[in-house]
Structures are given as C-alpha cells and as structure tokens.
Design a protein around this motif. Structure first.
Motif, PDB file in Angstrom:
ATOM      1  N   HIS A 129       0.812  -1.212   0.000  1.00  0.00           N
ATOM      2  CA  HIS A 129       0.000   0.000   0.000  1.00  0.00           C
ATOM      3  C   HIS A 129       0.850   1.269   0.000  1.00  0.00           C
ATOM      4  CE1 HIS A 129      -4.117  -1.328   0.146  1.00  0.00           C
ATOM      5  NE2 HIS A 129      -3.870  -2.179   1.131  1.00  0.00           N
ATOM      6  N   SER A 130       1.998   1.214   0.646  1.00  0.00           N
ATOM      7  CA  SER A 130       2.817   2.421   0.789  1.00  0.00           C
ATOM      8  C   SER A 130       3.856   2.570  -0.313  1.00  0.00           C
ATOM      9  CB  SER A 130       3.528   2.401   2.152  1.00  0.00           C
ATOM     10  OG  SER A 130       4.415   1.302   2.236  1.00  0.00           O
ATOM     11  N   SER A 131       3.880   1.657  -1.294  1.00  0.00           N
ATOM     12  CA  SER A 131       4.897   1.690  -2.351  1.00  0.00           C
ATOM     13  C   SER A 131       4.340   2.329  -3.612  1.00  0.00           C
ATOM     14  CB  SER A 131       5.380   0.272  -2.672  1.00  0.00           C
ATOM     15  OG  SER A 131       5.970  -0.329  -1.543  1.00  0.00           O
ATOM     16  N   GLY A 132       5.201   3.106  -4.267  1.00  0.00           N
ATOM     17  CA  GLY A 132       4.840   3.721  -5.531  1.00  0.00           C
ATOM     18  C   GLY A 132       5.272   2.867  -6.712  1.00  0.00           C
ATOM     19  N   PRO A 133       4.955   3.302  -7.949  1.00  0.00           N
ATOM     20  CA  PRO A 133       5.342   2.545  -9.145  1.00  0.00           C
ATOM     21  C   PRO A 133       6.859   2.399  -9.249  1.00  0.00           C
ATOM     22  CG  PRO A 133       3.714   4.250  -9.659  1.00  0.00           C
ATOM     23  CD  PRO A 133       4.171   4.509  -8.254  1.00  0.00           C
ATOM     24  N   GLY A 134       7.303   1.211  -9.632  1.00  0.00           N
ATOM     25  CA  GLY A 134       8.720   0.983  -9.875  1.00  0.00           C
ATOM     26  C   GLY A 134       9.583   0.842  -8.645  1.00  0.00           C
ATOM     27  N   GLU A 135       8.980   0.802  -7.450  1.00  0.00           N
ATOM     28  CA  GLU A 135       9.791   0.681  -6.240  1.00  0.00           C
ATOM     29  C   GLU A 135       9.356  -0.480  -5.349  1.00  0.00           C
ATOM     30  OE1 GLU A 135       9.486   4.166  -3.827  1.00  0.00           O
ATOM     31  OE2 GLU A 135       7.376   3.834  -3.320  1.00  0.00           O
ATOM     32  N   LEU A 136       8.346  -1.227  -5.771  1.00  0.00           N
ATOM     33  CA  LEU A 136       7.819  -2.271  -4.906  1.00  0.00           C
ATOM     34  C   LEU A 136       8.848  -3.373  -4.655  1.00  0.00           C
ATOM     35  CD1 LEU A 136       5.542  -3.520  -3.291  1.00  0.00           C
ATOM     36  CD2 LEU A 136       4.630  -4.499  -5.398  1.00  0.00           C
ATOM     37  N   GLY A 137       9.580  -3.776  -5.713  1.00  0.00           N
ATOM     38  CA  GLY A 137      10.589  -4.811  -5.522  1.00  0.00           C
ATOM     39  C   GLY A 137      11.641  -4.405  -4.504  1.00  0.00           C
ATOM     40  N   ARG A 138      12.120  -3.165  -4.610  1.00  0.00           N
ATOM     41  CA  ARG A 138      13.136  -2.680  -3.675  1.00  0.00           C
ATOM     42  C   ARG A 138      12.590  -2.611  -2.264  1.00  0.00           C
ATOM     43  NH1 ARG A 138      13.782   2.176  -1.552  1.00  0.00           N
ATOM     44  NH2 ARG A 138      12.324   3.134  -3.037  1.00  0.00           N
ATOM     45  N   ARG A 139      11.397  -2.060  -2.096  1.00  0.00           N
ATOM     46  CA  ARG A 139      10.840  -1.913  -0.760  1.00  0.00           C
ATOM     47  C   ARG A 139      10.433  -3.254  -0.158  1.00  0.00           C
ATOM     48  NH1 ARG A 139       7.008   2.967   0.495  1.00  0.00           N
ATOM     49  NH2 ARG A 139       7.704   2.205   2.519  1.00  0.00           N
ATOM     50  N   MET A 140       9.888  -4.144  -0.982  1.00  0.00           N
ATOM     51  CA  MET A 140       9.536  -5.467  -0.480  1.00  0.00           C
ATOM     52  C   MET A 140      10.798  -6.238  -0.109  1.00  0.00           C
ATOM     53  SD  MET A 140       6.625  -7.051   0.148  1.00  0.00           S
ATOM     54  CE  MET A 140       5.368  -6.490  -1.000  1.00  0.00           C
ATOM     55  N   GLY A 141      11.851  -6.073  -0.917  1.00  0.00           N
ATOM     56  CA  GLY A 141      13.117  -6.720  -0.599  1.00  0.00           C
ATOM     57  C   GLY A 141      13.703  -6.220   0.706  1.00  0.00           C
ATOM     58  N   GLY A 142      13.665  -4.898   0.908  1.00  0.00           N
ATOM     59  CA  GLY A 142      14.176  -4.341   2.157  1.00  0.00           C
ATOM     60  C   GLY A 142      13.383  -4.797   3.359  1.00  0.00           C
ATOM     61  N   PHE A 143      12.061  -4.832   3.210  1.00  0.00           N
ATOM     62  CA  PHE A 143      11.215  -5.264   4.323  1.00  0.00           C
ATOM     63  C   PHE A 143      11.472  -6.720   4.687  1.00  0.00           C
ATOM     64  CE2 PHE A 143       7.156  -7.454   5.367  1.00  0.00           C
ATOM     65  CZ  PHE A 143       7.024  -6.986   6.659  1.00  0.00           C
ATOM     66  N   THR A 144      11.518  -7.600   3.685  1.00  0.00           N
ATOM     67  CA  THR A 144      11.735  -9.013   3.980  1.00  0.00           C
ATOM     68  C   THR A 144      13.137  -9.256   4.524  1.00  0.00           C
ATOM     69  OG1 THR A 144      12.295  -9.360   1.641  1.00  0.00           O
ATOM     70  CG2 THR A 144      10.041  -9.851   2.309  1.00  0.00           C
ATOM     71  N   ALA A 145      14.108  -8.466   4.067  1.00  0.00           N
ATOM     72  CA  ALA A 145      15.482  -8.640   4.561  1.00  0.00           C
ATOM     73  C   ALA A 145      15.611  -8.256   6.030  1.00  0.00           C
ATOM     74  CB  ALA A 145      16.453  -7.814   3.717  1.00  0.00           C
ATOM     75  N   VAL A 146      14.819  -7.296   6.483  1.00  0.00           N
ATOM     76  CA  VAL A 146      14.871  -6.896   7.885  1.00  0.00           C
ATOM     77  C   VAL A 146      14.577  -8.086   8.793  1.00  0.00           C
ATOM     78  CG1 VAL A 146      13.628  -5.556   9.640  1.00  0.00           C
ATOM     79  CG2 VAL A 146      14.398  -4.449   7.560  1.00  0.00           C
ATOM     80  N   GLY A 147      13.622  -8.918   8.394  1.00  0.00           N
ATOM     81  CA  GLY A 147      13.310 -10.088   9.195  1.00  0.00           C
ATOM     82  C   GLY A 147      14.498 -11.026   9.330  1.00  0.00           C
ATOM     83  N   ASP A 148      15.344 -11.069   8.296  1.00  0.00           N
ATOM     84  CA  ASP A 148      16.499 -11.969   8.346  1.00  0.00           C
ATOM     85  C   ASP A 148      17.580 -11.475   9.291  1.00  0.00           C
ATOM     86  OD1 ASP A 148      15.761 -14.090   6.597  1.00  0.00           O
ATOM     87  OD2 ASP A 148      15.918 -12.679   4.944  1.00  0.00           O
ATOM     88  N   ILE A 149      17.543 -10.208   9.667  1.00  0.00           N
ATOM     89  CA  ILE A 149      18.450  -9.760  10.726  1.00  0.00           C
ATOM     90  C   ILE A 149      18.177 -10.557  11.993  1.00  0.00           C
ATOM     91  CG2 ILE A 149      19.076  -7.806  12.205  1.00  0.00           C
ATOM     92  CD1 ILE A 149      18.448  -5.967   9.851  1.00  0.00           C
ATOM     93  N   GLY A 150      16.895 -10.763  12.267  1.00  0.00           N
ATOM     94  CA  GLY A 150      16.529 -11.592  13.412  1.00  0.00           C
ATOM     95  C   GLY A 150      16.903 -13.044  13.206  1.00  0.00           C
ATOM     96  N   ARG A 151      16.674 -13.565  12.000  1.00  0.00           N
ATOM     97  CA  ARG A 151      17.005 -14.963  11.737  1.00  0.00           C
ATOM     98  C   ARG A 151      18.501 -15.216  11.931  1.00  0.00           C
ATOM     99  NH1 ARG A 151      13.314 -18.090   8.305  1.00  0.00           N
ATOM    100  NH2 ARG A 151      11.383 -16.906   8.002  1.00  0.00           N
TER     101      ARG A 151
END
Length: 396
Positions: A129-151
């Motif tokens: 919802h908060s992502s604009g055109p052409g940036e969803l892959g980058r933002r989704m990648g950053g969000f999912t990667a944050v979880g791996d800091i915990g992993r």
C-alpha cells in the motif's frame, strides 16, 4: 540528549519502524524454534515423522489466519495485533521448555503457530500500500530482509546457548525476551496503531478468482514454498549428518539466513530493473542446482558456502514473487486480499512439505529431501512461464 531522545521517540512511533522491529522479533524467533528440534528429538525420543508434524504445525495457523489477518489488524489496530502475536509465541517457547513429551510439544508448537501466523499477511499488505510505481521490488526486498536480521542474529545464538545450558533453559529464556521487547515497544509508542491499509481496502475479491495472472502467480508461490519453506527445519539435520558440532550448528544455519537476507535485498532490486518473472525463473533454476549441491557436499566449509548461496535464491524469491502478485492485481484496494490469499497458499505448502519430507527422511534418508526440493523448484517455473505466455498472446 533531548534531541537524541526525541529522534528515538519518533522512530518508536513511526509505523514503518514499528513494523521492522516486530519483523526482526517474529522471524528471529520463528527460525529459532525448529533449531531446538534436534535436541528435543534426542531427549524425548520423537521420530522424524513427528519432527515433520511439529514443523507443519508451526505453519498451520498461518493458513487459517492468512485470509482474515488483514481484517483483524484493520479492526484491532496493526500494532496491537502484532504485539499480541509476539506474546503468543513467547508463551509457546516457555511451554516448549516445560514439555515432557510429544503431546505437549504439539500444543506448544500450535500456540507458536498462531503468534507467527499473524505477521506476514499484514506486513506485506502494508508495504504494498505504501509503495509507488517501480519501487515495490526494492521496498519489499528491504522489508523481507529486515526479518532476516533476526534470523541471523537470534538463530545463531540458539544452539550456542543450548550447548551451554541445555535446550529447556534456552527455550524458557527465549520465551521471555520477545514479550518484554514487544510490550516495551507498545508502551513507548503510546498506542500508535500500525495499520494494514487504507480504510477502503474492504472491497470484494471476486476479481481475484477470475484473474488468471494472479492465480498463476499464486500457484508458483505455492510450488516454490514446497521447495523452500521447510529447508531451514531440515538443514540442521543435514549438518549433524555431516558431523557438525552442537555449538557450530547455529552458525552454519546462520549462513543460510545470511544468504536469505542478501538475496532479498539484491533480487528485489534486480526485479525492478530486469523484470520480476525473468529473475524468478533464473533464481528457481539456480536454487535447484544448489539444492543438489548441498545434498552432495561433504565438508563443513563447503556446506557453509553452498548454504549462503542457496539462502540467497531460496528466500530471495519472496520479494520477487510479491512483486509479481502485486503487478497482477490492478486494483490496489485488493492488495490485502491478494497477499492474504498468497499467504494462505504458501501456508498450505508449508504445512504439507514437512510431513512429506519427514516421510522421505524415514524412507530414504536426509539427503533425499534436497533432491525432492530441487524438483519442486524446477516445477515452480511453469506457472510463471504460462503467465508470461498469456500476456504475450493478449498483447498480440
């Protein structure tokens, strides 16, 4: 000092920062619980089929909660929902530490499943919802990667603590930490709700059931989840089979999670530039080759290197798939339901895969699992390729 305190307070009250912090907790503790299974198995005498059942239970509630999770968060408040989830899996760790046999483990893992199952459908919808055109892959990648800091950080410590104090004390200690941190975040945020999407997000999902692009993308996600969702459960058993020590087990598993984190950041950005379908197909084929290589590797250094590479393409496909799903849904108001449906399909795969793999190990041995996963990785390419073919025909 006031300036620093003010900036920290701003971060605590920022919905994106709240979501990132809770993602670290959720994924870190989710990855840690299966790492206790080899030690639980040794003391309580459960077999691999029961290990597979417990692993399936860990994802079972995610299937049931995938579709209604966003609606729950919109009514109760996203932050309250996710903090409640953290309290549930905290309690589950305590219950694991007190377990005396397989029945009590079933109850404990089921409780953990409810806590973990609330997180990702809400989080993915918020990012979309908060992502604009052409940036969803980058933002989704950053969000999912944050979880791996915990992993990486949390999971790497589990087996070291088990070596020092035993799996029961480790489980009890791990049960206290997320509850304290999540409640502290909630208190410091002064009840600021992290929301799952705009108010008008409650539109009907009929269009999704008739959307072939969405259905094919969801099918690829399902098959990909069969290949990858349970790998982190069975990789520690492979390391033990190859002679890894207890203290080293968490670090070797951590190598896989390091690859997860790097892959999500890199592949998400590449997908924005080269196209998500192309990146997904190449990643799945590479995953298949690395799965075969991991099963064949004998030395611990080789296992560590292959684990990093495999981790990159295994979970690196998560933001790529989510980008494909988002691109297949023309109405942004359907994002909540689209990601809920995707999480439901992935959850079904995550429940089925450990049961299948537990049976495969009992019949054929631990190495055979990685060959089966490689076959699923190749099969996951087919629906995405069909979706691309349909688009070309429609354009022509």
């Amino acid at each position: 000092m006031r300036g620093i305190t003010g900036r920290l307070g701003g971060l605590v009250r920022d919905p994106a920062s709240q979501l990132g912090f809770l993602h670290v907790l959720n994924d870190g503790w989710f990855a840690s619980l299966p790492l206790l299974l080899p030690f639980i198995q040794g003391e309580l005498g459960i077999d691999f089929a029961q290990v597979g059942l417990l692993s399936s239970l860990l994802s079972l509630a995610g299937v049931a909660l995938a579709l209604p999770a966003a609606s729950i968060a919109r009514k109760a408040g996203g932050l309250r929902t996710l903090v409640a989830g953290a309290l549930l899996y905290s309690l589950a760790f305590v219950a694991v530490g007190l377990s005396s046999g397989f029945p009590s483990l079933v109850l404990s893992f089921g409780l953990a499943s409810v806590g973990f199952g609330l997180f990702h459908p809400v989080g993915f919808a918020m990012v979309a919802h908060s992502s604009g055109p052409g940036e969803l892959g980058r933002r989704m990648g950053g969000f999912t990667a944050v979880g791996d800091i915990g992993r990486v950080g949390v999971a790497a410590c589990v087996t070291l603590l088990v070596a020092l104090s035993g799996w029961r004390r480790t489980a009890l200690a791990y049960g206290c930490v997320p509850a304290v941190l999540a409640l502290g975040l909630y208190a410091a945020s002064r009840g600021s709700p992290a929301r799952s999407g705009p108010e008008e997000a409650g539109v009907k999902a009929r269009g999704l059931r008739r959307n072939r692009r969405f259905l094919l993308a969801t099918a690829s996600g399902f098959i990909d989840a069969l290949a990858s969702s349970s790998l982190f459960v069975f990789i520690p058993f492979l390391f033990i089979h190859r002679g890894a020590s207890t203290a080293l087990l968490g670090s070797l598993s951590g190598a896989f999670f390091v690859g997860n984190m790097l892959g999500k950041v890199v592949l998400g950005r590449i997908a924005d530039r080269l196209g998500s379908r192309k990146v997904f197909v190449l990643s799945e084929l590479l995953m298949a080759g690395l799965l075969v290589a991991l099963g064949a590797a004998k030395s611990l250094p080789a296992l560590g290197v292959v684990s990093v590479l495999l981790g990159a393409v295994t979970k690196g496909t998560v933001p790529v798939l989510n980008t494909i799903i988002a691109a297949s849904v023309p109405d942004r108001r359907l994002f909540d339901k689209a990601f809920g449906a995707g999480a439901f399909a992935n959850g079904v795969a995550a429940v089925a895969a450990p049961l299948l793999f537990g049976w495969v190990i009992d019949e054929r041995g631990i190495v055979a699992v990685f060959g089966v996963c490689a076959a699923f990785a190749v099969a996951a390419v087919v629906p995405v390729a069909l979706g691309a073919l349909l688009e070309r025909r429609a354009a022509a």
